[in-house]
Scaffold this motif. Structure first.
Motif, PDB file in Angstrom:
ATOM      1  N   CYS A   5      30.411   7.958  -8.154  1.00  0.00           N
ATOM      2  CA  CYS A   5      29.278   7.449  -8.951  1.00  0.00           C
ATOM      3  C   CYS A   5      29.426   7.769 -10.437  1.00  0.00           C
ATOM      4  N   CYS A  14      29.441  17.441 -10.607  1.00  0.00           N
ATOM      5  CA  CYS A  14      29.107  16.592 -11.761  1.00  0.00           C
ATOM      6  C   CYS A  14      27.867  17.099 -12.483  1.00  0.00           C
ATOM      7  N   GLY A  56      34.365  11.552  -7.069  1.00  0.00           N
ATOM      8  CA  GLY A  56      33.419  11.320  -8.157  1.00  0.00           C
ATOM      9  C   GLY A  56      33.054   9.854  -8.293  1.00  0.00           C
ATOM     10  N   CYS A  64      31.475  14.642  -4.933  1.00  0.00           N
ATOM     11  CA  CYS A  64      31.966  15.753  -5.769  1.00  0.00           C
ATOM     12  C   CYS A  64      31.412  17.089  -5.270  1.00  0.00           C
ATOM     13  N   GLY A  71      29.273  10.620 -11.891  1.00  0.00           N
ATOM     14  CA  GLY A  71      28.537  11.792 -12.366  1.00  0.00           C
ATOM     15  C   GLY A  71      27.033  11.642 -12.375  1.00  0.00           C
ATOM     16  N   ALA A  95      24.994  12.038  -9.727  1.00  0.00           N
ATOM     17  CA  ALA A  95      24.399  12.776  -8.600  1.00  0.00           C
ATOM     18  C   ALA A  95      23.922  11.841  -7.491  1.00  0.00           C
ATOM     19  N   SER A  96      24.616  10.718  -7.324  1.00  0.00           N
ATOM     20  CA  SER A  96      24.150   9.739  -6.342  1.00  0.00           C
ATOM     21  C   SER A  96      25.182   9.368  -5.280  1.00  0.00           C
ATOM     22  N   CYS A  97      26.347  10.025  -5.266  1.00  0.00           N
ATOM     23  CA  CYS A  97      27.337   9.682  -4.231  1.00  0.00           C
ATOM     24  C   CYS A  97      27.691  10.854  -3.325  1.00  0.00           C
ATOM     25  N   GLY A  98      27.639  12.044  -3.845  1.00  0.00           N
ATOM     26  CA  GLY A  98      27.955  13.233  -3.053  1.00  0.00           C
ATOM     27  C   GLY A  98      29.438  13.495  -2.878  1.00  0.00           C
TER      28      GLY A  98
END
Ligand code: FES
Length: 106
Positions: free
Chosen positions: A38, A87, A36, A47, A40, A42-45
């Protein structure tokens, strides 16, 4: 409180107890099963999870940003119709018993 069944990449299952209204990612991250990175957004992937087939329809549609992020991961990991960024899922009472598998590390 609700319970969630999470299987890690090695097949080890863990039951996590959490609260409705919370972000699914926070519970799984606190259990040490996703990064997790970033927070939450939705910009790292990191999760990425596969929702069990039986539950997939009950977790709602992917958000637009989530869809783009999953597309960008396709070269690195398998993206399935049940792939979600956890997330982007806000838990409710109806998610009691939700079952999922953590995606491969990226
Ligand atoms: S926590 Fe980064 S995409 Fe979900």
């Amino acid at each position: 409180m609700i319970n969630i069944q999470v299987t890690d990449a090695d097949g080890v299952k863990k039951e996590i107890t959490t609260t409705p209204g919370s972000q699914l990612m926070n519970s799984i991250r606190d259990a040490g099963m996703v990064e997790g990175t970033c927070g939450g957004m939705a910009s790292c992937g990191t999760c990425h999870v596969y929702i069990d087939e039986d539950w997939n329809a009950r977790t709602g549609e992917r958000t637009e940003d989530e869809g783009y992020m999953l597309e960008s991961l396709e070269e690195l990991v398998e993206i399935k119709p049940t792939s979600r960024l956890c997330c982007q899922i806000i838990l409710s009472e109806e998610h009691n018993g939700l079952s999922l598998t953590v995606g491969p590390q990226i």
